[in-house]
Design a protein around this motif. Structure first.
Motif, short mmCIF file in Angstrom:
data_model
loop_
_atom_site.label_atom_id
_atom_site.label_comp_id
_atom_site.label_asym_id
_atom_site.label_seq_id
_atom_site.Cartn_x
_atom_site.Cartn_y
_atom_site.Cartn_z
N TYR A 255 38.61 36.84 29.83
CA TYR A 255 38.66 37.97 30.31
C TYR A 255 39.90 38.33 30.06
CZ TYR A 255 39.59 35.38 34.28
OH TYR A 255 40.11 34.62 35.44
N SER A 256 40.08 39.50 30.11
CA SER A 256 41.41 40.30 30.82
C SER A 256 41.62 41.66 31.63
CB SER A 256 42.00 41.00 29.33
OG SER A 256 43.35 41.28 29.47
N TYR A 257 42.24 41.43 32.73
CA TYR A 257 42.30 42.46 33.71
C TYR A 257 43.87 43.53 33.81
CZ TYR A 257 43.05 39.57 37.61
OH TYR A 257 43.62 38.02 38.07
N THR B 270 41.04 45.05 43.60
CA THR B 270 40.56 44.06 43.17
C THR B 270 39.52 44.36 42.26
OG1 THR B 270 40.63 43.62 45.64
CG2 THR B 270 39.04 42.55 44.42
N THR B 271 39.83 43.08 41.49
CA THR B 271 38.61 42.45 40.07
C THR B 271 38.01 41.66 39.97
OG1 THR B 271 40.90 43.71 38.78
CG2 THR B 271 39.00 41.90 37.66
N THR B 272 37.26 42.15 40.45
CA THR B 272 35.75 40.60 40.06
C THR B 272 34.62 40.51 39.70
OG1 THR B 272 35.85 41.25 42.46
CG2 THR B 272 34.02 40.07 41.53
N ILE B 273 34.55 38.94 39.00
CA ILE B 273 33.55 39.07 38.16
C ILE B 273 32.37 37.78 38.62
CG2 ILE B 273 34.24 36.51 37.84
CD1 ILE B 273 33.94 37.12 34.49
N PRO C 99 36.48 37.11 42.73
CA PRO C 99 37.41 37.67 42.53
C PRO C 99 38.28 37.42 41.77
CG PRO C 99 37.78 37.53 44.95
CD PRO C 99 36.95 37.30 44.54
N LEU C 100 39.04 37.09 40.64
CA LEU C 100 40.05 36.79 39.45
C LEU C 100 41.00 36.15 40.14
CD1 LEU C 100 38.97 38.71 36.30
CD2 LEU C 100 37.84 36.52 37.19
N LEU D 183 32.94 42.35 34.90
CA LEU D 183 34.26 42.90 35.46
C LEU D 183 34.23 43.79 36.31
CD1 LEU D 183 37.02 41.73 32.85
CD2 LEU D 183 35.87 40.85 35.10
N LEU D 184 35.00 44.00 37.52
CA LEU D 184 34.52 45.86 38.17
C LEU D 184 35.99 45.77 39.01
CD1 LEU D 184 33.03 47.80 39.15
CD2 LEU D 184 32.45 45.75 41.36
#
Length: 213
Positions: A92-94, A103-106, A119-120, A161-162
């Motif tokens: 992944y890349s965010y 906030t980035t959640t997988i 959360p990443l 991913l969000l």
């Protein structure tokens, strides 16, 4: 679940995943490039770019390289009985860009109902390049509340991913499907054969070096 039922479910999931967002670009590169690990390459990511955010997901054969997807569907091999790690990783890349307080959640879900989401930023060994964070993870590293993921059986994995803003509103999202145990594409077979030959050659050179000493 039979192989035919598994593939039927894969077709339905594929249709749903590809209609999720018109901003998604399949089988592409990351704007920031791929910097996680050593000897790794960019490419074959499923990417969403919205509201100044870039999210990327792909599946890759461990120690070999990324899998070429069909749309946002990746076909990966299953591990042998007794293995605790999958033969593939999800990568992944965010990149939130100039957005603050995101906030980035997988989330990872298999067809048996095992689900894990977090959360990443909780993963401390992410590689950082500019405002982007990247990593390569294996399902064998994680145990879900319903039990561990099993890399030794055919399965369909949905990985999402969000990224949300400081108020919890969606900024961008991307998802992929990893079909484990299906018949790989010819390009994936070729990549795996070359990779395993390379690993075997490296092992042969090490043994030859030891014997010479």
């Amino acid at each position: 679940m039979s192989y035919k039922a598994l593939m039927a479910a894969a077709v339905l999931a594929f249709a749903g995943l590809n209609s999720a967002s018109a901003t998604v670009i399949n089988d592409t590169n990351l704007t920031a490039g791929w910097h996680n690990g050593t000897g790794t390459v960019d490419g074959h990511f499923t990417v969403d770019q919205e509201n100044g955010v870039e999210l990327g997901l792909r599946a890759a054969i461990r120690f070999i390289g990324p899998i070429t997807p069909s749309g946002n569907v990746y076909v990966a091999p299953q591990s042998t009985i007794g293995s605790t790690l999958a033969l593939w990783n999800f990568e992944y890349s965010y990149d939130p860009g100039a957005n603050a307080g995101t906030t980035t959640t997988i989330s990872v879900t298999d067809h048996l109902g095992h689900t894990l989401a977090f959360p990443l930023d909780l993963i401390l060994d992410n590689t950082h390049v500019g405002t982007a964070s990247q990593n390569s993870e294996n399902i064998g590293f994680f145990t879900t509340p319903g039990g561990p993921f099993d890399p030794t059986i055919p399965a369909i994995y949905s990985i999402d991913l969000l990224t949300t803003d400081s108020n919890g509103a969606r900024l961008a999202s991307v998802d992929i499907q990893v079909n484990v145990g299906a018949v790989p594409e010819p390009s994936t077979w070729a990549m795996m054969i070359l990779g395993f030959c390379g690993l075997g050659f490296m092992g042969y050179r090490r043994r030859a070096g030891y014997s010479a000493a």
